[in-house]
Design an enzyme around this catalytic site. Structure first.
Site, PDB file in Angstrom:
ATOM      1  N   HIS A 106     -18.737   3.618  49.014  1.00 49.34           N
ATOM      2  CA  HIS A 106     -17.888   2.431  48.838  1.00 49.34           C
ATOM      3  C   HIS A 106     -18.577   1.150  49.272  1.00 49.34           C
ATOM      4  CE1 HIS A 106     -13.923   4.972  48.805  1.00 49.34           C
ATOM      5  NE2 HIS A 106     -14.605   5.050  47.681  1.00 49.34           N
ATOM      6  N   CYS A 136     -30.981 -15.071  41.629  1.00 49.94           N
ATOM      7  CA  CYS A 136     -30.740 -15.797  40.377  1.00 49.94           C
ATOM      8  C   CYS A 136     -30.077 -17.153  40.603  1.00 49.94           C
ATOM      9  CB  CYS A 136     -29.896 -14.946  39.427  1.00 49.94           C
ATOM     10  SG  CYS A 136     -28.142 -14.816  39.887  1.00 49.94           S
ATOM     11  N   SER A 174      -7.801  10.902  53.772  1.00 57.29           N
ATOM     12  CA  SER A 174      -6.400  11.118  53.408  1.00 57.29           C
ATOM     13  C   SER A 174      -6.234  12.077  52.236  1.00 57.29           C
ATOM     14  CB  SER A 174      -5.749   9.778  53.039  1.00 57.29           C
ATOM     15  OG  SER A 174      -6.319   9.265  51.841  1.00 57.29           O
TER      16      SER A 174
END
Length: 231
Positions: A106, A136, A174
């Site tokens: 994540h 950039c 979970s």
């Protein structure tokens, strides 16, 4: 050759380090709507709010210390004669603070991401809307975290590890968020022994062979000690 171990960690392993989970009452997550701070749409709608939220999370993570569960996994990674792969849903960097290596599915608060060119760099302690990319120069800097609706990182690498592990453990998760919630079934289909360590049953508890119930700082060190003493 020693068994290969794959370990999935979730927010529950960091709770005892003072970092709240999604469901903690009064915690940082409870003060914000997930739709506002953890989705691409929320970031586009109010980037200042999202940046403030992640600046707070970054400060909390920087001040937090690993607990006994993180330390035990780092010891397992050092001392186990086979490969130990830690896959984490957490973005707090506590596995690394404990001396372990982890695959961050994540993302991580420690880096920033350019939404224009996908360049990554070390995140400053505070980010703000319009910050430019050092590669950039587009004003497109965002936290390098995976939001709801986005594809987690390193999925091919993780799947390869699940296919050839002998032991799969899930700690402090979970069982509600996919694709991570499906990892136990992938490991079981490949013949792995599976164990869940959590404060209570999760949505995927039925899929595990073994269950260790209690705070991560207690059950994880005992589990690691059992593994290392068995060798």
């Amino acid at each position: 050759m020693a068994d290969k171990i794959v370990i999935l960690t979730g927010a529950g392993i960091s709770a005892e380090s003072g970092l709240g989970t999604f469901r903690d009452e009064g915690g940082l997550w409870a003060q914000h709507r997930i739709e506002d701070v953890a989705t691409p749409q929320g970031f586009a709608r109010d980037p200042a709010l999202a940046h403030r939220f992640y600046n707070m999370r970054r400060a909390e993570a920087a001040a937090a210390a690993p607990n006994a569960a993180h330390d035990a996994l780092a010891q397992l990674q050092r001392d186990w004669p086979g490969e130990v792969v830690i896959v984490t849903q957490n973005v707090d960097g506590l596995h690394e603070k404990a001396g372990a290596r982890a695959i961050h599915m994540h993302g991580t608060l420690a880096t920033a991401l350019c939404a224009a060119c996908a360049h990554r760099w070390d995140s400053p302690s505070e980010m703000a809307p319009g910050a430019s990319c050092p590669a950039c120069h587009a004003p497109a800097a965002r936290p390098d975290v995976v939001w709801f609706g986005e594809m987690p990182y390193h999925m091919d690498e993780i799947s390869d590890h699940l296919l050839d592990c002998e032991i799969f453990a899930a700690i402090g998760t979970s069982g509600q968020v996919y694709p991570a919630a499906g990892f136990v079934q992938e490991a079981r289909n490949s013949g792995a022994r599976t164990v869940e360590m959590n404060l209570r049953d999760s949505d995927t508890s039925h899929a595990f062979d073994d269950h260790l119930v209690g705070p991560a700082s207690k059950v994880v060190p005992r589990w690691v000690a059992g593994l290392l003493n068995s060798r």
